[in-house]
Design a protein around this motif. Structure first.
Motif, PDB file in Angstrom:
ATOM      1  N   VAL A  72      44.087  30.561  40.129  1.00  0.00           N
ATOM      2  CA  VAL A  72      44.226  31.910  39.593  1.00  0.00           C
ATOM      3  C   VAL A  72      43.442  32.905  40.435  1.00  0.00           C
ATOM      4  CG1 VAL A  72      43.636  33.370  37.623  1.00  0.00           C
ATOM      5  CG2 VAL A  72      44.766  31.198  37.272  1.00  0.00           C
ATOM      6  N   ILE A  73      42.238  32.501  40.891  1.00  0.00           N
ATOM      7  CA  ILE A  73      41.445  33.401  41.736  1.00  0.00           C
ATOM      8  C   ILE A  73      42.221  33.762  42.996  1.00  0.00           C
ATOM      9  CG2 ILE A  73      39.368  33.553  43.143  1.00  0.00           C
ATOM     10  CD1 ILE A  73      37.993  31.765  41.084  1.00  0.00           C
ATOM     11  N   MET A  74      42.821  32.744  43.635  1.00  0.00           N
ATOM     12  CA  MET A  74      43.572  33.007  44.859  1.00  0.00           C
ATOM     13  C   MET A  74      44.844  33.804  44.563  1.00  0.00           C
ATOM     14  SD  MET A  74      41.733  31.384  47.046  1.00  0.00           S
ATOM     15  CE  MET A  74      40.479  30.130  47.006  1.00  0.00           C
ATOM     16  N   LEU A  75      45.522  33.444  43.457  1.00  0.00           N
ATOM     17  CA  LEU A  75      46.790  34.089  43.130  1.00  0.00           C
ATOM     18  C   LEU A  75      46.610  35.581  42.907  1.00  0.00           C
ATOM     19  CD1 LEU A  75      49.813  33.677  42.193  1.00  0.00           C
ATOM     20  CD2 LEU A  75      48.890  33.562  39.901  1.00  0.00           C
ATOM     21  N   LEU A  76      45.554  35.938  42.200  1.00  0.00           N
ATOM     22  CA  LEU A  76      45.350  37.338  41.865  1.00  0.00           C
ATOM     23  C   LEU A  76      44.689  38.105  42.990  1.00  0.00           C
ATOM     24  CD1 LEU A  76      44.149  36.959  38.224  1.00  0.00           C
ATOM     25  CD2 LEU A  76      46.321  37.812  39.011  1.00  0.00           C
ATOM     26  N   GLY A  77      44.140  37.382  43.961  1.00  0.00           N
ATOM     27  CA  GLY A  77      43.438  38.081  45.020  1.00  0.00           C
ATOM     28  C   GLY A  77      42.202  38.810  44.532  1.00  0.00           C
ATOM     29  N   VAL A  78      41.569  38.267  43.492  1.00  0.00           N
ATOM     30  CA  VAL A  78      40.354  38.912  43.002  1.00  0.00           C
ATOM     31  C   VAL A  78      39.130  38.217  43.577  1.00  0.00           C
ATOM     32  CG1 VAL A  78      41.322  39.784  40.877  1.00  0.00           C
ATOM     33  CG2 VAL A  78      40.396  37.473  40.947  1.00  0.00           C
TER      34      VAL A  78
ATOM     35  N   VAL B  80      46.055  28.819  28.301  1.00  0.00           N
ATOM     36  CA  VAL B  80      46.479  30.054  27.639  1.00  0.00           C
ATOM     37  C   VAL B  80      45.617  31.237  28.094  1.00  0.00           C
ATOM     38  CG1 VAL B  80      46.703  31.199  25.426  1.00  0.00           C
ATOM     39  CG2 VAL B  80      47.413  28.839  25.663  1.00  0.00           C
ATOM     40  N   GLY B  81      44.302  31.002  28.176  1.00  0.00           N
ATOM     41  CA  GLY B  81      43.410  32.093  28.569  1.00  0.00           C
ATOM     42  C   GLY B  81      43.696  32.584  29.975  1.00  0.00           C
ATOM     43  N   LEU B  82      43.921  31.659  30.910  1.00  0.00           N
ATOM     44  CA  LEU B  82      44.222  32.094  32.267  1.00  0.00           C
ATOM     45  C   LEU B  82      45.565  32.794  32.325  1.00  0.00           C
ATOM     46  CD1 LEU B  82      42.855  29.198  34.472  1.00  0.00           C
ATOM     47  CD2 LEU B  82      41.921  31.457  34.142  1.00  0.00           C
ATOM     48  N   GLY B  83      46.524  32.363  31.480  1.00  0.00           N
ATOM     49  CA  GLY B  83      47.796  33.080  31.420  1.00  0.00           C
ATOM     50  C   GLY B  83      47.598  34.517  30.998  1.00  0.00           C
ATOM     51  N   ILE B  84      46.749  34.716  29.992  1.00  0.00           N
ATOM     52  CA  ILE B  84      46.472  36.091  29.532  1.00  0.00           C
ATOM     53  C   ILE B  84      45.785  36.881  30.634  1.00  0.00           C
ATOM     54  CG2 ILE B  84      45.127  37.430  27.880  1.00  0.00           C
ATOM     55  CD1 ILE B  84      45.600  35.230  25.861  1.00  0.00           C
ATOM     56  N   ILE B  85      44.813  36.252  31.316  1.00  0.00           N
ATOM     57  CA  ILE B  85      44.088  36.968  32.371  1.00  0.00           C
ATOM     58  C   ILE B  85      45.033  37.359  33.503  1.00  0.00           C
ATOM     59  CG2 ILE B  85      42.334  36.675  34.158  1.00  0.00           C
ATOM     60  CD1 ILE B  85      40.687  35.140  32.187  1.00  0.00           C
TER      61      ILE B  85
END
Lengths: 187, 105
Positions: A72-78, B80-85
């Motif tokens: 998720v960190i990489m995907l969002l580029g944050v 679920v939390g990461l989906g929301i984020i």
């Protein structure tokens, strides 16, 4: 001696990683510190005869959950550093530190006071005797499976429903809205 | 001298308390939603450690069974939390938790 050594090293890993999670300003570094903590907890699980849970800890937590975080960190580029100097409320950090120390002190006081308390054992034991005497090597898995699939079988089945709901919900959250639905979702 | 010291259940419980406190301070201090999630994971792991230590002390496998369920629920919670984020940060990049007050009445 060996047990003490294992405990000290694992405790250092756990606490060092935990402090790393909250003081590193880069999310990727925080995630790697989290891995350190999770491995330390896995070592402590082994020291407490929870072999199966230690394996699950490494596979699920360190293997899947942290990878999901990094993804998720990489995907969002944050993955840029957060400025930790910014303090939105003036006294937020002193209060947080005071509350943290207070909770730690309360829990430690409760643990120390109830150290000698007598407790009734009602459940099934940790040990599974081997047929020829002694203990089984995989006794932990056998004992855990026996408890899981006898006393808690309904809860175990319900976890499958929970996981399916989580997957479906995440797909719904993460998908891009189609053209027809765009106005509705923007409103 | 040192060889005669064995880590007792109390040691494990105090370590778990320290881990929980650190995670709690992190939740109160950090502003990046992803790091907040990691701190929640720290707190969950502290509770798992308590369960396993007590399971060994009481000789009761039920504590380890509980940890198993906690891990399953934690995995679902993270998904679920990461989906929301992801959904939030896709719309508003670089949002911190202070900016996310849309649900406020």
């Amino acid at each position: 001696m060996m047990e003490l050594f294992v405990f000290v090293v694992a405790a250092a890993m756990v606490l060092g990683g935990a402090v790393g999670v909250i003081v590193r300003n880069h999310p990727v570094h925080a995630a790697l510190s989290l891995i350190l903590t999770l491995f330390g907890v896995a070592v402590l699980f082994v020291a407490q005869q929870a072999n199966f849970l230690a394996a699950v800890q490494v596979i699920v937590y360190a293997g899947a959950i942290v990878v999901l975080f990094l993804f998720v960190i990489m995907l969002l580029g944050v993955d840029r550093a957060e400025n930790l100097r910014v303090e939105p409320f003036k006294v937020q950090r002193p209060i947080a530190a005071a509350v943290g120390v207070g909770v730690f002190g309360l829990v430690v006081a409760a643990v120390v006071v109830s150290r000698e308390a007598r407790t009734a054992v009602t459940g099934t034991g940790l040990e599974v005797p081997a047929p020829g005497g002694g203990q089984l090597h995989d006794g932990n898995i056998k004992a855990l499976a026996r408890d899981l699939f006898s006393s808690h079988v309904l809860a175990f089945e319900l976890t499958s429903v929970l996981l399916v709901i989580a997957v479906v919900g995440t797909v719904m959250l993460a998908r891009k809205p189609r053209k027809g639905e765009m106005q509705e979702s923007e409103a | 001298m040192i060889a005669s010291i064995h880590p007792t259940t109390t040691w494990y419980l105090i370590l778990a308390a320290a881990l929980f406190s650190i995670g709690m301070v992190g939740v109160m201090v950090r502003r990046n939603p992803l790091v907040l999630f990691m701190c929640v994971e720290l707190m969950l792991n502290a509770v798992n450690l308590t369960f396993v230590a007590m399971a060994r002390k009481l000789g009761d496998i039920g504590g380890q069974t509980t940890v198993f369920f906690v891990m399953v629920v934690a995995a679902a919670e993270v998904v679920v939390g990461l989906g929301i984020i992801v959904a939030i940060l896709r719309r508003r990049p670089n949002a911190t938790t202070d900016d996310l007050a849309e649900l406020k009445g």
